[in-house]
Motif scaffolding. Structure first.
Motif, PDB file in Angstrom:
ATOM      1  N   LEU A 314      38.226   1.173 -32.069  1.00  0.00           N
ATOM      2  CA  LEU A 314      37.054   0.870 -32.618  1.00  0.00           C
ATOM      3  C   LEU A 314      36.088   0.768 -31.525  1.00  0.00           C
ATOM      4  CD1 LEU A 314      35.903   0.796 -35.328  1.00  0.00           C
ATOM      5  CD2 LEU A 314      36.689  -1.649 -35.584  1.00  0.00           C
ATOM      6  N   ALA A 315      36.420  -0.061 -30.427  1.00  0.00           N
ATOM      7  CA  ALA A 315      35.517  -0.081 -29.274  1.00  0.00           C
ATOM      8  C   ALA A 315      35.055   1.271 -28.822  1.00  0.00           C
ATOM      9  CB  ALA A 315      36.073  -0.829 -28.294  1.00  0.00           C
ATOM     10  N   ASP A 316      35.870   1.924 -28.686  1.00  0.00           N
ATOM     11  CA  ASP A 316      35.773   3.650 -28.075  1.00  0.00           C
ATOM     12  C   ASP A 316      34.987   4.105 -28.963  1.00  0.00           C
ATOM     13  OD1 ASP A 316      37.081   3.545 -25.748  1.00  0.00           O
ATOM     14  OD2 ASP A 316      38.782   4.754 -26.514  1.00  0.00           O
ATOM     15  N   VAL A 317      35.109   4.096 -30.874  1.00  0.00           N
ATOM     16  CA  VAL A 317      34.173   4.500 -31.482  1.00  0.00           C
ATOM     17  C   VAL A 317      32.782   4.369 -31.310  1.00  0.00           C
ATOM     18  CG1 VAL A 317      33.879   4.546 -33.977  1.00  0.00           C
ATOM     19  CG2 VAL A 317      35.895   4.950 -33.026  1.00  0.00           C
ATOM     20  N   VAL A 318      32.698   2.730 -31.120  1.00  0.00           N
ATOM     21  CA  VAL A 318      31.282   2.576 -30.900  1.00  0.00           C
ATOM     22  C   VAL A 318      30.608   3.073 -29.696  1.00  0.00           C
ATOM     23  CG1 VAL A 318      29.884   0.306 -30.466  1.00  0.00           C
ATOM     24  CG2 VAL A 318      31.594   0.360 -32.238  1.00  0.00           C
ATOM     25  N   ASP A 319      31.490   3.290 -28.333  1.00  0.00           N
ATOM     26  CA  ASP A 319      30.949   4.040 -27.319  1.00  0.00           C
ATOM     27  C   ASP A 319      30.500   5.254 -27.685  1.00  0.00           C
ATOM     28  OD1 ASP A 319      30.837   1.511 -25.591  1.00  0.00           O
ATOM     29  OD2 ASP A 319      32.687   2.004 -24.715  1.00  0.00           O
ATOM     30  N   ALA A 320      31.343   5.838 -28.460  1.00  0.00           N
ATOM     31  CA  ALA A 320      31.174   7.311 -28.681  1.00  0.00           C
ATOM     32  C   ALA A 320      30.058   7.379 -29.545  1.00  0.00           C
ATOM     33  CB  ALA A 320      32.602   7.912 -29.574  1.00  0.00           C
ATOM     34  N   ALA A 321      29.797   6.314 -30.539  1.00  0.00           N
ATOM     35  CA  ALA A 321      28.701   6.603 -31.398  1.00  0.00           C
ATOM     36  C   ALA A 321      27.378   6.272 -30.572  1.00  0.00           C
ATOM     37  CB  ALA A 321      28.654   5.412 -32.325  1.00  0.00           C
ATOM     38  N   TYR A 322      27.174   5.294 -29.471  1.00  0.00           N
ATOM     39  CA  TYR A 322      26.318   5.401 -28.467  1.00  0.00           C
ATOM     40  C   TYR A 322      25.914   6.497 -27.995  1.00  0.00           C
ATOM     41  CZ  TYR A 322      26.363   0.086 -28.799  1.00  0.00           C
ATOM     42  OH  TYR A 322      26.297  -1.178 -29.041  1.00  0.00           O
ATOM     43  N   ALA A 323      27.078   7.330 -27.450  1.00  0.00           N
ATOM     44  CA  ALA A 323      26.982   8.480 -26.858  1.00  0.00           C
ATOM     45  C   ALA A 323      26.148   9.533 -27.755  1.00  0.00           C
ATOM     46  CB  ALA A 323      28.428   9.010 -26.236  1.00  0.00           C
ATOM     47  N   VAL A 324      26.661   9.717 -28.910  1.00  0.00           N
ATOM     48  CA  VAL A 324      26.111  10.599 -29.949  1.00  0.00           C
ATOM     49  C   VAL A 324      24.470  10.318 -30.156  1.00  0.00           C
ATOM     50  CG1 VAL A 324      26.174  11.338 -32.131  1.00  0.00           C
ATOM     51  CG2 VAL A 324      28.170  10.759 -31.096  1.00  0.00           C
ATOM     52  N   ASP A 325      24.338   8.933 -30.123  1.00  0.00           N
ATOM     53  CA  ASP A 325      22.956   8.435 -30.425  1.00  0.00           C
ATOM     54  C   ASP A 325      21.934   9.018 -29.344  1.00  0.00           C
ATOM     55  OD1 ASP A 325      20.664   7.315 -31.951  1.00  0.00           O
ATOM     56  OD2 ASP A 325      21.497   5.303 -31.209  1.00  0.00           O
ATOM     57  N   THR A 326      22.501   8.628 -28.021  1.00  0.00           N
ATOM     58  CA  THR A 326      21.512   8.720 -26.921  1.00  0.00           C
ATOM     59  C   THR A 326      21.938  10.109 -26.269  1.00  0.00           C
ATOM     60  OG1 THR A 326      23.503   7.957 -25.616  1.00  0.00           O
ATOM     61  CG2 THR A 326      21.693   6.280 -26.462  1.00  0.00           C
ATOM     62  N   HIS A 327      22.533  10.900 -26.732  1.00  0.00           N
ATOM     63  CA  HIS A 327      22.907  12.450 -26.331  1.00  0.00           C
ATOM     64  C   HIS A 327      23.686  12.283 -24.642  1.00  0.00           C
ATOM     65  CE1 HIS A 327      20.890  13.876 -29.609  1.00  0.00           C
ATOM     66  NE2 HIS A 327      20.002  13.245 -29.539  1.00  0.00           N
TER      67      HIS A 327
END
Ligand SMILES: NC(=O)c1ccc[n+]([C@@H]2O[C@H](COP(=O)([O-])OP(=O)(O)OC[C@H]3O[C@@H](n4cnc5c(N)ncnc54)[C@H](OP(=O)(O)O)[C@@H]3O)[C@@H](O)[C@H]2O)c1
Length: 435
Positions: A314-327
């Motif tokens: 889940l922590a990775d998913v949040v980091d992944a979501a930041y990555a998606v959000d910030t490109h």
């Protein structure tokens, strides 16, 4: 204010995937309030629809074809939790090719094919996150990649297989044989139906390869790993070690020498009782990292299990979501540094414990000592302590703790010692790590 909505495609709804689903259901609002991101899972690939429905996954979110996840327009992040190597590799590569950010907890996949995966991820500019692949719920990947980024890592010492650690703890504390301790671990659900990867050392070795790759900057090849499991370990060695002031642990060691050669080895090892790793017991994991500025730092916790592991995912998913959000486009592993060559195991240097079975006759200790000295190997301690039950009439066991020597030199000395007519069995040798 509503957070940004990021969508997850999940492949595999077993122990960890099921935990991810349930924990996200439970903590979705909390995560959104902390991260500003609303996470949902609109697509789940499973093999068995009936099992999946038990989690409350809506039928129209389920598929038995993983490509429905990697190819879905409605998915930003692909989470691979099916395990195994071949299909998982195809799935992760397809997700990368589709430009999806990837999260995986699959150590076997990364150890065996990580170089190809990160190369492709780099080419495509797609981040891959993998916190759960090493030590379950312990955030060791993040610690190494981020918190310790300003350090040269001088050594990593890990107890990173909970099943082996449970077995060794029960051999030590309850005097169980290896077979009985393994059976107990299976009965309690700590060991897999096929415990081979755990007790052979390979599960820990896969994780050690990942840690070594992050610490030293080139993806370590699985062929270069040195792996010994706990399956050959006898109760008498556990007893002798205890009497000498050591605990036996399945220890993964990663370190570099002055020439930039790295050693990545996993084996049962004697650890001094006064070191904190010696007290890591049961199914717990711990990793000690030595950095040139940080000194020693220790990461301890649950190395497996549904909730701890899915917490890391889940922590990775949040980091992944930041990555998606910030490109953000970093691949998750960037080759760097001048390291790369893995040191041949014969060139590695340790202190050793020897248990030598001999016929009880004069001159035995002198003969063995002379053979060791001829190879330049010094003796730090000897003992003929015998747990009563181990002694058989006419035979004796002698124990030596040796000063540090090259492994290849030790093997040459042992070959000579095993040829003595009073040495009646192969010499048991284990590393002693001073940490
Ligand atoms: N369990 C842990 O504590 C732990 C800790 C750290 C890391 N991990 C890693 O996490 C990953 C998952 O482990 P796990 O313990 O959750 O395994 P698991 O309980 O066996 O779950 C895997 C799930 O994936 C499903 N699956 C397999 N192939 C599939 C496919 N082609 N398409 C769709 N679904 C498929 C399986 O379905 P069936 O049930 O029908 O076979 C199963 O439900 C592994 O890489 C493991 O190494 C696990």
């Amino acid at each position: 204010m509503a957070g940004k909505h990021i969508k997850i495609g999940l492949a595999g709804l077993g122990t960890v995937g099921g935990g991810l689903w349930s924990n996200l259901e439970r903590n979705r609002d909390l995560i959104e309030s902390r991260s500003g991101i609303r996470l949902t899972i609109p697509m789940v690939a499973v093999r068995d629809m009936a099992k999946a429905k038990a989690f409350g996954v809506p039928a129209d979110s389920l598929t038995t074809n993983w490509q429905d996840v990697t190819r879905s327009e409605d998915v930003d992040i692909v989470v691979e939790l099916i395990g195994g190597v071949d299909t998982a590799y195809d799935l992760v590569m397809d997700a990368i090719d589709q430009g999806k950010v990837v999260v995986t907890g699959n150590k076997a996949l990364l150890a065996e094919r990580g170089a190809e995966i990160f190369k492709r991820a780099g080419e495509k500019g797609v981040p891959v996150f993998y916190e759960a692949a090493v030590a379950g719920g312990i955030p060791i990947i993040k610690a190494l990649r981020e918190s310790l980024i300003g350090n040269h890592v001088t050594g990593i010492y890990g107890i990173i297989n909970g099943t082996s650690n449970y077995i060794l703890t029960r051999m030590t504390d309850a005097g169980l044989s290896f077979a009985d301790a393994l059976k107990e671990a299976s009965d309690l659900g700590y060991a897999e139906a096929d415990p081979y990867l755990d007790i052979s050392g390979w599960d820990a070795a896969h994780k050690a390869a990942i840690l070594a790759s992050i610490a030293y900057g080139s993806w370590v090849s699985i062929e270069d790993l040195h792996v010994e499991g706990i399956d050959g370990l006898s109760l008498s060695d556990v007893h002798y070690a205890e009497r000498l002031g050591y605990a036996i642990k399945l220890l993964s060691v990663v370190k570099a020498d002055d020439e930039g050669r790295i050693e990545v080895r996993t084996q049962p090892s004697l650890i001094p009782n006064e070191h904190i790793l010696a007290s890591v017991s049961g199914v717990f994991n711990a990793v000690a990292v030595h950095g040139d500025s940080s000194g020693e730092s220790l990461y301890y916790g649950s190395g497996a299990g549904q909730d701890p592991t899915s917490s890391s995912v889940l922590a990775d998913v949040v980091d992944a979501a930041y990555a998606v959000d910030t490109h953000q486009r970093g691949p998750g592993f960037v080759p760097h540094g001048h390291y790369g060559e893995v040191k041949p195991i014969e060139d590695t240097v340790s202190e050793y414990y020897l248990r030598i079975t001999v016929t009880d006759q004069p001159g035995v200790i002198a003969g063995i000592s002379t053979a060791l000295a001829a190879h330049g190997i010094g003796i730090r301690a000897t003992s003929s302590l015998k747990p009563g039950e181990m002694k058989e009439a006419g035979f004796d066991e002698v124990i030596f703790v040796l000063h540090a020597s090259r492994y290849g030199t030790l093997l040459a000395a042992l070959k000579e010692i095993e040829a003595f007519d009073y040495v009646t069995a192969p010499v048991v040798h284990l590393r002693v790590e001073q940490l």
